[in-house]
Scaffold this motif. Structure first.
Motif, short mmCIF file in Angstrom:
data_model
loop_
_atom_site.label_atom_id
_atom_site.label_comp_id
_atom_site.label_asym_id
_atom_site.label_seq_id
_atom_site.Cartn_x
_atom_site.Cartn_y
_atom_site.Cartn_z
N CYS A 18 -7.09 7.10 1.78
CA CYS A 18 -5.94 7.40 2.63
C CYS A 18 -4.72 7.77 1.79
CB CYS A 18 -5.63 6.21 3.53
SG CYS A 18 -5.64 4.62 2.67
N CYS A 19 -4.52 7.01 0.69
CA CYS A 19 -3.25 7.17 -0.04
C CYS A 19 -3.10 8.54 -0.69
CB CYS A 19 -3.08 6.04 -1.05
SG CYS A 19 -3.06 4.39 -0.30
N CYS B 232 0.34 4.01 1.40
CA CYS B 232 0.46 4.50 2.78
C CYS B 232 1.48 3.70 3.58
CB CYS B 232 -0.89 4.41 3.51
SG CYS B 232 -2.08 5.62 2.96
N GLU C 259 0.84 -1.20 0.00
CA GLU C 259 0.00 0.00 0.00
C GLU C 259 0.88 1.25 0.00
OE1 GLU C 259 -2.92 0.21 3.14
OE2 GLU C 259 -3.31 2.33 2.75
N TYR D 96 -3.21 2.70 -4.97
CA TYR D 96 -3.39 2.31 -3.57
C TYR D 96 -2.48 1.11 -3.28
CZ TYR D 96 -6.23 1.42 0.69
OH TYR D 96 -6.68 1.25 1.97
ZN LIG Z 1 -3.53 4.21 1.95
#
Ligand SMILES: [Zn+2]
Length: 615
Positions: A376-377, A297, A295, A343
Protein backbone atom coordinates in the motif's frame (compact mmCIF):
# COMPACT_ATOMS: atom_id res chain seq x y z
CA UNK A 1 -9.67 21.24 -12.69
CA UNK A 2 -6.91 18.73 -12.01
CA UNK A 3 -7.27 18.35 -8.28
CA UNK A 4 -7.77 15.33 -6.00
CA UNK A 5 -10.25 17.20 -3.77
CA UNK A 6 -12.73 19.66 -5.28
CA UNK A 7 -15.36 20.65 -2.72
CA UNK A 8 -18.26 22.74 -3.97
CA UNK A 9 -17.96 25.10 -1.00
CA UNK A 10 -15.56 25.98 1.79
CA UNK A 11 -13.39 28.74 3.21
CA UNK A 12 -10.74 28.09 0.56
CA UNK A 13 -10.91 26.76 -2.98
CA UNK A 14 -8.33 24.23 -4.13
CA UNK A 15 -5.80 25.08 -6.81
CA UNK A 16 -5.11 22.10 -8.99
CA UNK A 17 -2.14 20.84 -10.91
CA UNK A 18 -2.99 23.24 -13.72
CA UNK A 19 -2.63 26.26 -11.40
CA UNK A 20 0.41 25.22 -9.35
CA UNK A 21 3.64 24.07 -10.97
CA UNK A 22 6.45 22.98 -8.67
CA UNK A 23 9.97 24.14 -9.55
CA UNK A 24 13.23 22.45 -8.52
CA UNK A 25 13.42 22.39 -4.74
CA UNK A 26 12.60 20.09 -1.84
CA UNK A 27 9.19 19.04 -3.15
CA UNK A 28 9.68 19.78 -6.84
CA UNK A 29 12.64 17.38 -6.92
CA UNK A 30 10.66 14.66 -5.18
CA UNK A 31 7.67 15.07 -7.45
CA UNK A 32 9.96 14.81 -10.50
CA UNK A 33 11.72 11.72 -9.11
CA UNK A 34 8.34 10.14 -8.44
CA UNK A 35 7.23 10.81 -12.02
CA UNK A 36 10.48 9.58 -13.56
CA UNK A 37 11.37 6.65 -11.28
CA UNK A 38 8.90 5.61 -8.59
CA UNK A 39 5.81 5.12 -10.77
CA UNK A 40 7.69 2.80 -13.14
CA UNK A 41 9.26 1.02 -10.16
CA UNK A 42 5.77 0.24 -8.81
CA UNK A 43 4.55 -0.81 -12.25
CA UNK A 44 7.46 -3.26 -12.66
CA UNK A 45 6.89 -4.83 -9.25
CA UNK A 46 3.16 -5.21 -9.73
CA UNK A 47 3.78 -7.03 -12.99
CA UNK A 48 6.56 -9.17 -11.47
CA UNK A 49 4.41 -10.14 -8.48
CA UNK A 50 1.53 -11.16 -10.72
CA UNK A 51 -0.92 -8.60 -9.37
CA UNK A 52 -1.53 -7.20 -12.86
CA UNK A 53 -1.68 -10.72 -14.29
CA UNK A 54 -4.64 -11.37 -11.98
CA UNK A 55 -6.69 -9.06 -14.19
CA UNK A 56 -5.70 -11.11 -17.24
CA UNK A 57 -7.06 -14.19 -15.52
CA UNK A 58 -3.63 -15.75 -14.91
CA UNK A 59 -3.87 -18.55 -12.37
CA UNK A 60 -3.16 -19.25 -9.65
CA UNK A 61 -4.16 -15.81 -8.54
CA UNK A 62 -1.32 -14.07 -6.73
CA UNK A 63 -1.10 -11.45 -3.99
CA UNK A 64 -3.27 -10.54 -1.05
CA UNK A 65 -7.05 -10.23 -1.25
CA UNK A 66 -6.75 -6.45 -1.69
CA UNK A 67 -3.92 -6.39 -4.23
CA UNK A 68 -6.27 -4.99 -6.93
CA UNK A 69 -6.27 -1.74 -4.96
CA UNK A 70 -2.53 -1.30 -5.53
CA UNK A 71 -3.04 -1.26 -9.28
CA UNK A 72 -5.78 1.34 -8.82
CA UNK A 73 -3.60 3.57 -6.63
CA UNK A 74 -0.93 3.35 -9.28
CA UNK A 75 -3.46 4.22 -11.99
CA UNK A 76 -4.34 7.30 -9.96
CA UNK A 77 -0.64 8.23 -9.77
CA UNK A 78 -0.33 7.73 -13.52
CA UNK A 79 -3.37 9.92 -14.14
CA UNK A 80 -1.92 12.83 -12.13
CA UNK A 81 1.51 12.37 -13.69
CA UNK A 82 0.25 11.97 -17.26
CA UNK A 83 2.06 8.63 -17.50
CA UNK A 84 1.89 7.11 -21.00
CA UNK A 85 1.36 3.59 -19.64
CA UNK A 86 -2.09 4.36 -18.25
CA UNK A 87 -4.28 3.33 -21.23
CA UNK A 88 -2.66 -0.13 -21.51
CA UNK A 89 -3.01 -0.79 -17.78
CA UNK A 90 -6.62 0.42 -17.84
CA UNK A 91 -7.32 -1.99 -20.68
CA UNK A 92 -5.96 -4.88 -18.62
CA UNK A 93 -8.11 -3.88 -15.64
CA UNK A 94 -11.22 -3.58 -17.83
CA UNK A 95 -10.86 -7.22 -18.95
CA UNK A 96 -11.79 -8.41 -15.46
CA UNK A 97 -14.92 -6.30 -15.04
CA UNK A 98 -18.16 -8.29 -15.14
CA UNK A 99 -21.27 -7.25 -17.05
CA UNK A 100 -23.01 -5.70 -14.04
CA UNK A 101 -19.95 -3.64 -13.07
CA UNK A 102 -18.60 -6.04 -10.45
CA UNK A 103 -14.81 -6.06 -10.48
CA UNK A 104 -12.54 -8.01 -8.16
CA UNK A 105 -9.91 -10.59 -9.06
CA UNK A 106 -10.07 -12.34 -5.67
CA UNK A 107 -13.78 -12.64 -4.95
CA UNK A 108 -15.27 -13.09 -8.40
CA UNK A 109 -17.55 -16.13 -8.02
CA UNK A 110 -18.02 -15.66 -4.27
CA UNK A 111 -18.75 -11.97 -4.17
CA UNK A 112 -19.75 -10.15 -0.97
CA UNK A 113 -19.22 -13.07 1.37
CA UNK A 114 -16.78 -11.29 3.70
CA UNK A 115 -17.43 -7.61 4.40
CA UNK A 116 -15.07 -7.60 7.37
CA UNK A 117 -11.90 -8.62 5.49
CA UNK A 118 -12.84 -8.93 1.82
CA UNK A 119 -11.96 -5.32 0.87
CA UNK A 120 -14.27 -5.34 -2.18
CA UNK A 121 -15.72 -1.87 -1.57
CA UNK A 122 -12.26 -0.70 -0.55
CA UNK A 123 -10.88 -1.78 -3.92
CA UNK A 124 -13.72 0.03 -5.72
CA UNK A 125 -12.84 3.11 -3.69
CA UNK A 126 -9.33 3.25 -5.10
CA UNK A 127 -10.61 2.44 -8.59
CA UNK A 128 -13.11 5.29 -8.37
CA UNK A 129 -10.43 7.70 -7.11
CA UNK A 130 -8.31 6.75 -10.12
CA UNK A 131 -11.33 7.33 -12.36
CA UNK A 132 -11.98 10.78 -10.88
CA UNK A 133 -8.30 11.65 -11.36
CA UNK A 134 -8.48 10.59 -15.01
CA UNK A 135 -11.67 12.57 -15.62
CA UNK A 136 -9.98 15.68 -14.28
CA UNK A 137 -6.67 15.30 -16.07
CA UNK A 138 -7.80 13.85 -19.39
CA UNK A 139 -11.55 13.35 -19.74
CA UNK A 140 -13.61 10.27 -20.41
CA UNK A 141 -11.86 7.09 -21.49
CA UNK A 142 -11.86 3.39 -20.70
CA UNK A 143 -10.62 3.92 -17.11
CA UNK A 144 -13.37 6.40 -16.28
CA UNK A 145 -15.92 4.09 -17.91
CA UNK A 146 -14.80 1.18 -15.72
CA UNK A 147 -14.87 3.36 -12.60
CA UNK A 148 -18.35 4.73 -13.32
CA UNK A 149 -19.67 1.21 -14.03
CA UNK A 150 -18.27 0.04 -10.69
CA UNK A 151 -19.76 3.02 -8.85
CA UNK A 152 -23.17 2.41 -10.44
CA UNK A 153 -22.94 -1.25 -9.43
CA UNK A 154 -22.18 -0.22 -5.82
CA UNK A 155 -25.18 2.13 -5.77
CA UNK A 156 -27.51 -0.57 -7.11
CA UNK A 157 -26.25 -3.25 -4.74
CA UNK A 158 -25.78 -1.25 -1.53
CA UNK A 159 -28.07 1.81 -1.55
CA UNK A 160 -30.82 0.15 0.49
CA UNK A 161 -28.76 -2.35 2.46
CA UNK A 162 -27.15 -2.24 5.89
CA UNK A 163 -23.73 -3.42 4.81
CA UNK A 164 -20.46 -1.59 4.59
CA UNK A 165 -16.79 -2.47 4.10
CA UNK A 166 -14.25 -3.33 6.79
CA UNK A 167 -11.86 -0.82 5.21
CA UNK A 168 -13.20 2.67 4.45
CA UNK A 169 -12.11 4.70 1.41
CA UNK A 170 -15.13 4.28 -0.85
CA UNK A 171 -16.88 7.10 1.02
CA UNK A 172 -14.48 9.81 -0.11
CA UNK A 173 -14.10 8.18 -3.52
CA UNK A 174 -17.85 8.32 -4.21
CA UNK A 175 -18.04 11.95 -3.12
CA UNK A 176 -15.19 12.84 -5.46
CA UNK A 177 -16.88 11.02 -8.35
CA UNK A 178 -20.05 12.97 -7.54
CA UNK A 179 -18.03 16.18 -7.67
CA UNK A 180 -16.46 15.15 -10.97
CA UNK A 181 -19.67 13.99 -12.68
CA UNK A 182 -22.54 15.72 -10.87
CA UNK A 183 -24.32 12.37 -10.40
CA UNK A 184 -26.20 12.77 -7.11
CA UNK A 185 -26.57 9.07 -6.24
CA UNK A 186 -22.82 8.78 -5.60
CA UNK A 187 -23.07 11.39 -2.86
CA UNK A 188 -26.18 9.76 -1.42
CA UNK A 189 -24.47 6.36 -1.39
CA UNK A 190 -21.47 7.85 0.43
CA UNK A 191 -23.75 9.55 2.95
CA UNK A 192 -25.55 6.30 3.71
CA UNK A 193 -22.28 4.39 4.12
CA UNK A 194 -21.12 7.00 6.64
CA UNK A 195 -24.37 6.92 8.61
CA UNK A 196 -24.69 3.13 8.78
CA UNK A 197 -21.19 2.63 10.17
CA UNK A 198 -21.23 1.93 13.91
CA UNK A 199 -24.90 0.89 14.11
CA UNK A 200 -23.05 -1.63 13.92
CA UNK A 201 -22.74 -2.83 10.35
CA UNK A 202 -19.93 -5.39 10.70
CA UNK A 203 -19.25 -8.47 12.80
CA UNK A 204 -17.31 -8.30 16.03
CA UNK A 205 -13.69 -9.47 15.68
CA UNK A 206 -10.82 -10.18 18.11
CA UNK A 207 -9.49 -6.62 17.60
CA UNK A 208 -12.96 -5.29 18.45
CA UNK A 209 -15.27 -3.29 16.21
CA UNK A 210 -13.26 -0.17 17.01
CA UNK A 211 -10.58 -1.59 14.70
CA UNK A 212 -12.76 -0.65 11.73
CA UNK A 213 -14.59 2.26 13.39
CA UNK A 214 -17.79 0.26 13.67
CA UNK A 215 -17.97 0.49 17.47
CA UNK A 216 -20.02 3.70 17.61
CA UNK A 217 -21.67 5.87 14.95
CA UNK A 218 -19.38 8.53 13.47
CA UNK A 219 -21.41 11.32 15.08
CA UNK A 220 -20.85 9.92 18.57
CA UNK A 221 -17.11 9.24 18.39
CA UNK A 222 -14.82 11.55 20.38
CA UNK A 223 -11.46 10.62 18.92
CA UNK A 224 -9.84 8.63 16.11
CA UNK A 225 -9.30 5.03 17.18
CA UNK A 226 -8.57 1.61 15.80
CA UNK A 227 -6.65 1.01 12.58
CA UNK A 228 -5.11 4.36 11.67
CA UNK A 229 -5.51 4.29 7.89
CA UNK A 230 -9.10 3.09 8.17
CA UNK A 231 -9.89 5.82 10.72
CA UNK A 232 -8.40 8.64 8.65
CA UNK A 233 -9.82 7.51 5.30
CA UNK A 234 -13.23 7.33 6.93
CA UNK A 235 -12.84 10.78 8.50
CA UNK A 236 -11.81 12.21 5.10
CA UNK A 237 -14.97 10.78 3.58
CA UNK A 238 -17.04 12.15 6.44
CA UNK A 239 -15.66 15.64 5.83
CA UNK A 240 -16.48 15.31 2.13
CA UNK A 241 -20.06 14.21 2.88
CA UNK A 242 -20.47 16.98 5.48
CA UNK A 243 -19.24 19.65 3.05
CA UNK A 244 -21.41 18.51 0.13
CA UNK A 245 -24.56 18.08 2.23
CA UNK A 246 -24.01 21.27 4.24
CA UNK A 247 -23.95 19.28 7.49
CA UNK A 248 -22.09 21.64 9.84
CA UNK A 249 -22.68 19.43 12.86
CA UNK A 250 -20.98 16.50 11.15
CA UNK A 251 -18.05 18.70 10.13
CA UNK A 252 -17.66 19.98 13.70
CA UNK A 253 -17.64 16.37 14.94
CA UNK A 254 -14.65 15.50 12.78
CA UNK A 255 -12.87 18.71 13.78
CA UNK A 256 -13.26 17.75 17.45
CA UNK A 257 -12.00 14.21 16.77
CA UNK A 258 -9.01 15.62 14.90
CA UNK A 259 -8.23 18.09 17.68
CA UNK A 260 -8.22 15.49 20.43
CA UNK A 261 -6.24 13.01 18.34
CA UNK A 262 -3.58 15.58 17.47
CA UNK A 263 -3.32 16.69 21.10
CA UNK A 264 -2.92 13.20 22.57
CA UNK A 265 -2.28 10.51 19.97
CA UNK A 266 0.21 11.94 17.50
CA UNK A 267 3.96 11.44 17.33
CA UNK A 268 6.37 14.35 16.84
CA UNK A 269 6.74 13.51 13.14
CA UNK A 270 2.99 13.78 12.62
CA UNK A 271 2.87 9.99 12.42
CA UNK A 272 -0.02 8.15 14.01
CA UNK A 273 -0.23 4.61 15.39
CA UNK A 274 1.23 3.10 18.54
CA UNK A 275 0.40 -0.58 18.22
CA UNK A 276 1.82 -3.00 15.69
CA UNK A 277 -0.60 -5.88 16.22
CA UNK A 278 -3.54 -4.07 14.68
CA UNK A 279 -1.77 -1.02 13.16
CA UNK A 280 -3.82 1.12 15.49
CA UNK A 281 -3.90 4.19 17.68
CA UNK A 282 -3.06 3.59 21.32
CA UNK A 283 -4.79 5.23 24.25
CA UNK A 284 -4.27 8.93 24.94
CA UNK A 285 -0.56 9.56 25.71
CA UNK A 286 0.45 6.07 24.57
CA UNK A 287 3.22 7.20 22.22
CA UNK A 288 6.22 4.87 22.56
CA UNK A 289 9.11 5.90 20.26
CA UNK A 290 10.36 2.35 19.64
CA UNK A 291 6.94 0.84 19.06
CA UNK A 292 5.64 3.80 17.11
CA UNK A 293 3.90 2.32 14.08
CA UNK A 294 3.35 5.44 12.01
CA UNK A 295 2.52 3.67 8.79
CA UNK A 296 3.44 5.76 5.78
CA UNK A 297 -0.14 5.38 4.53
CA UNK A 298 -1.39 6.69 7.87
CA UNK A 299 0.67 9.85 7.37
CA UNK A 300 -0.69 10.22 3.85
CA UNK A 301 -4.24 9.71 5.10
CA UNK A 302 -3.62 12.36 7.76
CA UNK A 303 -2.42 14.81 5.08
CA UNK A 304 -5.54 14.04 3.03
CA UNK A 305 -7.78 14.71 6.04
CA UNK A 306 -5.99 17.88 7.11
CA UNK A 307 -6.15 19.21 3.55
CA UNK A 308 -9.92 18.68 3.47
CA UNK A 309 -10.39 20.38 6.85
CA UNK A 310 -8.14 23.24 5.74
CA UNK A 311 -10.21 23.83 2.60
CA UNK A 312 -13.45 23.65 4.60
CA UNK A 313 -12.42 25.97 7.43
CA UNK A 314 -9.30 27.92 6.41
CA UNK A 315 -7.88 27.13 9.87
CA UNK A 316 -4.08 27.24 9.79
CA UNK A 317 -3.74 24.35 12.27
CA UNK A 318 -4.56 21.92 9.49
CA UNK A 319 -1.80 23.27 7.26
CA UNK A 320 0.61 23.06 10.21
CA UNK A 321 -0.02 19.35 10.76
CA UNK A 322 0.04 18.68 7.02
CA UNK A 323 3.46 20.34 6.78
CA UNK A 324 4.86 18.42 9.75
CA UNK A 325 3.62 15.17 8.25
CA UNK A 326 4.82 15.96 4.72
CA UNK A 327 8.41 16.70 5.78
CA UNK A 328 8.75 14.04 8.46
CA UNK A 329 6.65 11.15 7.22
CA UNK A 330 5.82 11.41 3.52
CA UNK A 331 9.42 12.44 2.70
CA UNK A 332 10.74 9.70 5.02
CA UNK A 333 8.68 7.00 3.36
CA UNK A 334 10.70 6.98 0.14
CA UNK A 335 14.46 6.67 -0.33
CA UNK A 336 16.48 9.43 -1.98
CA UNK A 337 16.65 7.29 -5.15
CA UNK A 338 12.87 6.77 -5.27
CA UNK A 339 13.15 2.97 -5.34
CA UNK A 340 12.64 1.79 -1.78
CA UNK A 341 10.17 2.58 0.95
CA UNK A 342 9.38 2.52 4.64
CA UNK A 343 6.10 0.96 5.73
CA UNK A 344 6.46 1.71 9.45
CA UNK A 345 8.25 4.76 10.78
CA UNK A 346 9.34 4.27 14.40
CA UNK A 347 11.23 7.01 16.23
CA UNK A 348 13.78 4.69 17.79
CA UNK A 349 15.56 1.74 16.17
CA UNK A 350 17.96 -0.23 18.39
CA UNK A 351 19.17 -2.92 15.99
CA UNK A 352 20.57 -2.19 12.52
CA UNK A 353 18.56 -3.92 9.82
CA UNK A 354 19.82 -6.57 7.43
CA UNK A 355 19.79 -5.31 3.84
CA UNK A 356 17.16 -6.91 1.65
CA UNK A 357 16.94 -6.80 -2.15
CA UNK A 358 13.63 -8.52 -2.73
CA UNK A 359 10.18 -8.42 -1.23
CA UNK A 360 9.95 -7.53 2.46
CA UNK A 361 7.42 -10.01 3.80
CA UNK A 362 6.86 -7.96 6.95
CA UNK A 363 5.99 -4.33 7.39
CA UNK A 364 8.84 -3.90 9.87
CA UNK A 365 12.40 -3.00 9.16
CA UNK A 366 15.06 -0.41 9.77
CA UNK A 367 15.86 -0.09 6.07
CA UNK A 368 13.63 0.88 3.20
CA UNK A 369 12.49 -2.05 1.03
CA UNK A 370 11.86 -2.12 -2.72
CA UNK A 371 8.53 -3.91 -2.25
CA UNK A 372 6.25 -5.54 0.32
CA UNK A 373 3.69 -8.34 0.34
CA UNK A 374 1.30 -5.54 1.29
CA UNK A 375 2.54 -2.66 -0.86
CA UNK A 376 0.00 0.00 0.00
CA UNK A 377 2.70 2.47 1.01
CA UNK A 378 4.77 2.66 -2.21
CA UNK A 379 1.67 3.18 -4.35
CA UNK A 380 0.21 5.65 -1.89
CA UNK A 381 3.45 7.65 -2.00
CA UNK A 382 3.33 7.56 -5.80
CA UNK A 383 -0.20 8.95 -6.07
CA UNK A 384 0.36 11.53 -3.33
CA UNK A 385 3.58 12.94 -4.79
CA UNK A 386 1.99 12.94 -8.24
CA UNK A 387 -0.78 15.21 -6.94
CA UNK A 388 1.29 17.18 -4.40
CA UNK A 389 1.15 20.54 -6.23
CA UNK A 390 -2.56 20.63 -5.35
CA UNK A 391 -1.69 20.80 -1.65
CA UNK A 392 0.71 23.75 -1.88
CA UNK A 393 -1.66 26.71 -2.24
CA UNK A 394 -5.37 27.54 -2.36
CA UNK A 395 -7.62 30.26 -3.63
CA UNK A 396 -9.26 32.63 -1.16
CA UNK A 397 -12.21 34.95 -1.76
CA UNK A 398 -9.87 37.68 -2.98
CA UNK A 399 -6.57 36.06 -3.87
CA UNK A 400 -4.11 33.26 -3.16
CA UNK A 401 -3.10 31.56 0.10
CA UNK A 402 0.29 29.82 0.08
CA UNK A 403 0.28 27.02 2.65
CA UNK A 404 3.57 25.32 1.87
CA UNK A 405 6.77 27.24 1.21
CA UNK A 406 8.42 25.56 -1.74
CA UNK A 407 9.61 26.78 -5.14
CA UNK A 408 6.57 26.99 -7.40
CA UNK A 409 4.69 29.00 -9.98
CA UNK A 410 1.12 29.76 -8.98
CA UNK A 411 -1.57 31.27 -11.21
CA UNK A 412 -5.03 32.05 -9.92
CA UNK A 413 -7.53 34.83 -10.52
CA UNK A 414 -5.62 38.02 -11.17
CA UNK A 415 -2.36 36.74 -9.74
CA UNK A 416 0.68 35.09 -11.32
CA UNK A 417 3.38 34.35 -8.74
CA UNK A 418 6.70 32.61 -8.41
CA UNK A 419 7.84 31.37 -5.01
CA UNK A 420 11.62 31.18 -4.61
CA UNK A 421 13.16 29.63 -1.51
CA UNK A 422 15.68 27.15 -0.17
CA UNK A 423 13.16 26.11 2.50
CA UNK A 424 13.31 23.96 4.63
CA UNK A 425 17.08 24.52 4.79
CA UNK A 426 16.89 28.32 4.71
CA UNK A 427 14.17 30.62 6.00
CA UNK A 428 14.17 33.21 3.20
CA UNK A 429 11.10 33.05 0.98
CA UNK A 430 10.48 35.43 -1.93
CA UNK A 431 7.09 35.64 -3.60
CA UNK A 432 7.65 37.43 -6.91
CA UNK A 433 4.75 38.87 -8.89
CA UNK A 434 5.14 37.83 -12.53
CA UNK A 435 2.48 39.97 -14.18
CA UNK A 436 0.60 43.14 -13.30
CA UNK A 437 -2.44 42.07 -11.32
CA UNK A 438 -4.65 42.49 -8.31
CA UNK A 439 -5.64 40.45 -5.28
CA UNK A 440 -4.48 39.49 -1.82
CA UNK A 441 -1.38 37.32 -1.37
CA UNK A 442 -1.35 35.41 1.92
CA UNK A 443 1.58 33.31 3.07
CA UNK A 444 1.64 30.90 5.99
CA UNK A 445 4.06 31.66 8.81
CA UNK A 446 4.73 28.42 10.71
CA UNK A 447 3.93 28.25 14.43
CA UNK A 448 7.61 27.85 15.42
CA UNK A 449 8.65 30.97 13.51
CA UNK A 450 8.60 33.67 16.19
CA UNK A 451 10.29 36.91 15.06
CA UNK A 452 9.50 36.34 11.39
CA UNK A 453 9.28 39.44 9.18
CA UNK A 454 7.60 40.30 5.91
CA UNK A 455 8.91 42.99 3.54
CA UNK A 456 7.12 44.39 0.52
CA UNK A 457 9.59 45.39 -2.17
CA UNK A 458 8.24 47.24 -5.21
CA UNK A 459 9.66 46.42 -8.61
CA UNK A 460 10.52 50.08 -9.08
CA UNK A 461 12.95 50.12 -6.15
CA UNK A 462 14.39 46.65 -5.62
CA UNK A 463 17.43 47.85 -3.70
CA UNK A 464 15.88 50.72 -1.77
CA UNK A 465 16.43 50.53 1.97
CA UNK A 466 13.72 48.54 3.68
CA UNK A 467 13.60 50.74 6.71
CA UNK A 468 10.40 52.68 6.19
CA UNK A 469 7.16 51.30 7.50
CA UNK A 470 5.07 49.54 6.47
CA UNK A 471 7.48 47.84 4.10
CA UNK A 472 8.96 45.60 6.78
CA UNK A 473 6.67 44.33 9.46
CA UNK A 474 6.53 41.49 11.96
CA UNK A 475 4.88 38.38 10.59
CA UNK A 476 3.03 36.55 13.34
CA UNK A 477 2.50 32.79 13.03
CA UNK A 478 -0.63 32.12 10.99
CA UNK A 479 -1.20 33.78 7.65
CA UNK A 480 0.42 37.10 6.77
CA UNK A 481 -1.18 38.94 3.86
CA UNK A 482 -0.54 41.86 1.52
CA UNK A 483 -2.98 43.44 -0.93
CA UNK A 484 -2.57 44.55 -4.54
CA UNK A 485 -2.56 46.17 -6.97
CA UNK A 486 0.68 44.53 -8.07
CA UNK A 487 3.21 45.37 -10.73
CA UNK A 488 5.28 42.70 -12.42
CA UNK A 489 8.48 42.39 -10.42
CA UNK A 490 6.98 43.35 -7.05
CA UNK A 491 8.12 41.05 -4.28
CA UNK A 492 7.12 39.88 -0.85
CA UNK A 493 10.10 38.71 1.17
CA UNK A 494 9.41 36.55 4.18
CA UNK A 495 12.23 35.85 6.64
CA UNK A 496 11.76 32.91 9.01
CA UNK A 497 14.25 32.27 11.82
CA UNK A 498 15.69 28.77 11.34
CA UNK A 499 17.41 28.25 14.69
CA UNK A 500 17.48 24.64 15.88
CA UNK A 501 15.30 24.15 18.95
CA UNK A 502 14.90 21.54 21.67
CA UNK A 503 11.39 20.13 21.99
CA UNK A 504 10.10 18.45 25.15
CA UNK A 505 7.22 15.99 25.45
CA UNK A 506 4.08 16.36 27.55
CA UNK A 507 4.82 14.73 30.91
CA UNK A 508 1.89 12.38 30.45
CA UNK A 509 3.70 10.61 27.61
CA UNK A 510 5.41 8.16 29.97
CA UNK A 511 7.55 6.57 27.29
CA UNK A 512 9.26 9.90 26.55
CA UNK A 513 9.72 11.31 30.05
CA UNK A 514 13.24 12.66 30.57
CA UNK A 515 13.90 12.95 26.84
CA UNK A 516 14.01 15.76 24.33
CA UNK A 517 14.22 16.07 20.57
CA UNK A 518 15.73 18.63 18.22
CA UNK A 519 13.77 20.37 15.48
CA UNK A 520 14.84 22.99 12.98
CA UNK A 521 12.21 24.70 10.87
CA UNK A 522 9.65 22.05 9.90
CA UNK A 523 12.17 19.21 10.23
CA UNK A 524 12.48 16.74 13.08
CA UNK A 525 16.08 15.58 13.58
CA UNK A 526 17.38 12.25 14.84
CA UNK A 527 20.68 10.79 15.98
CA UNK A 528 21.75 8.12 13.54
CA UNK A 529 24.64 5.75 14.14
CA UNK A 530 26.23 3.72 11.37
CA UNK A 531 29.42 1.64 11.60
CA UNK A 532 31.86 3.25 14.06
CA UNK A 533 29.77 6.27 15.03
CA UNK A 534 28.95 6.61 18.75
CA UNK A 535 26.39 4.08 20.01
CA UNK A 536 22.98 5.49 20.92
CA UNK A 537 21.85 3.02 23.56
CA UNK A 538 23.19 4.55 26.78
CA UNK A 539 23.67 8.29 26.63
CA UNK A 540 22.65 11.58 28.16
CA UNK A 541 22.48 14.41 25.63
CA UNK A 542 23.38 17.95 26.65
CA UNK A 543 20.37 20.12 25.85
CA UNK A 544 22.57 22.98 24.63
CA UNK A 545 22.18 24.92 21.38
CA UNK A 546 22.98 22.47 18.55
CA UNK A 547 25.82 23.31 16.16
CA UNK A 548 24.82 23.56 12.49
CA UNK A 549 26.77 22.00 9.61
CA UNK A 550 25.78 22.78 6.06
CA UNK A 551 26.90 20.75 3.09
CA UNK A 552 25.42 19.36 -0.14
CA UNK A 553 22.36 21.53 0.39
CA UNK A 554 21.48 19.76 3.63
CA UNK A 555 21.76 21.08 7.19
CA UNK A 556 22.95 18.57 9.77
CA UNK A 557 23.28 19.30 13.48
CA UNK A 558 25.58 18.25 16.27
CA UNK A 559 25.10 18.05 20.04
CA UNK A 560 27.26 16.83 22.89
CA UNK A 561 26.40 13.80 24.98
CA UNK A 562 27.85 11.76 27.83
CA UNK A 563 27.96 8.05 27.11
CA UNK A 564 27.12 5.60 29.87
CA UNK A 565 29.59 2.96 30.98
CA UNK A 566 27.46 0.13 29.60
CA UNK A 567 27.79 -1.66 32.95
CA UNK A 568 24.82 -3.75 34.10
CA UNK A 569 24.79 -5.85 37.22
CA UNK A 570 22.66 -8.52 35.65
CA UNK A 571 19.44 -6.79 36.64
CA UNK A 572 18.32 -3.56 34.99
CA UNK A 573 16.71 -2.01 38.10
CA UNK A 574 17.87 -0.70 41.47
CA UNK A 575 19.04 2.48 43.16
CA UNK A 576 19.71 5.53 40.95
CA UNK A 577 22.89 4.89 39.02
CA UNK A 578 25.56 7.39 38.15
CA UNK A 579 25.45 8.65 34.59
CA UNK A 580 28.47 8.91 32.33
CA UNK A 581 31.59 6.79 32.56
CA UNK A 582 31.78 6.17 28.80
CA UNK A 583 33.24 9.55 27.91
CA UNK A 584 31.89 12.59 26.12
CA UNK A 585 30.98 12.38 22.44
CA UNK A 586 29.58 14.59 19.73
CA UNK A 587 26.35 13.22 18.27
CA UNK A 588 25.54 13.84 14.62
CA UNK A 589 21.87 14.66 14.06
CA UNK A 590 20.39 14.20 10.59
CA UNK A 591 16.93 15.20 9.37
CA UNK A 592 14.65 12.30 10.25
CA UNK A 593 13.45 12.02 6.65
CA UNK A 594 17.03 11.25 5.54
CA UNK A 595 17.79 8.51 8.07
CA UNK A 596 18.44 5.02 6.74
CA UNK A 597 20.01 6.29 3.51
CA UNK A 598 23.58 5.49 4.63
CA UNK A 599 23.11 1.77 5.23
CA UNK A 600 22.10 -0.22 8.32
CA UNK A 601 21.95 2.05 11.35
CA UNK A 602 20.53 2.58 14.79
CA UNK A 603 18.50 5.73 15.24
CA UNK A 604 16.66 7.74 17.83
CA UNK A 605 14.63 10.95 17.69
CA UNK A 606 14.12 11.33 21.44
CA UNK A 607 17.39 11.75 23.33
CA UNK A 608 17.61 11.18 27.08
CA UNK A 609 18.63 14.47 28.70
CA UNK A 610 19.94 15.22 32.16
CA UNK A 611 16.96 16.03 34.31
CA UNK A 612 14.47 18.59 33.11
CA UNK A 613 16.98 20.53 31.05
CA UNK A 614 14.68 23.16 29.66
CA UNK A 615 17.46 25.73 29.39
ZN1 LIG B 1 0.63 1.44 3.74
Amino acid sequence: MADPVLPSSGALSPLGLDAVRLLPGFWGDRVALNREVTIDHCLEWEEREGWIGNFRGERPRRGREFSDSEIYKLLEAMAWAGHPGLPALAETVAQAQEGDGYLNTRWSGSRYTDFEWGHELYCYGHLIQAGAARLRTYGEDLLTEVAVKAADHVCRRFMDGTETCGHPVIEMALVELYRATGTGRYLEMARRLVERRGLPALADIPFGRGYYQDDVPVRQAQVFRGHVVRALYLASGVVDVAVETGDQELLKTVEAQWERTVARRTHLTGGMGSRHADESYGEDWELPPDRAYNETCGGIASIMLSHRLLLATGDVRYAELAERTMYNLLATGVALDGRSFFYVNPLHVRVPATPLDGVNHAAEGGLRSPWFDVSCCPNNIARTLASLPAYVAAGSRDGVVIHHLTPAEIRHGGLALRVETGYPWTGSVTVRVLEDGAGRIAVRVPAWAADATLARVPASAPDAPLREEPRVRPAEPGYVAADGPWRAGDELRLELPMRPRWTFPDRRIDALRGSAAVERGPLVYCAESVADEPPLGDLIAHAEPPVEHEGDGVVELEVGAALGSGANGGWPYGAPSATGGGGDVRLRLVPYHRWGNRGPATMRVWLPTSGDARA
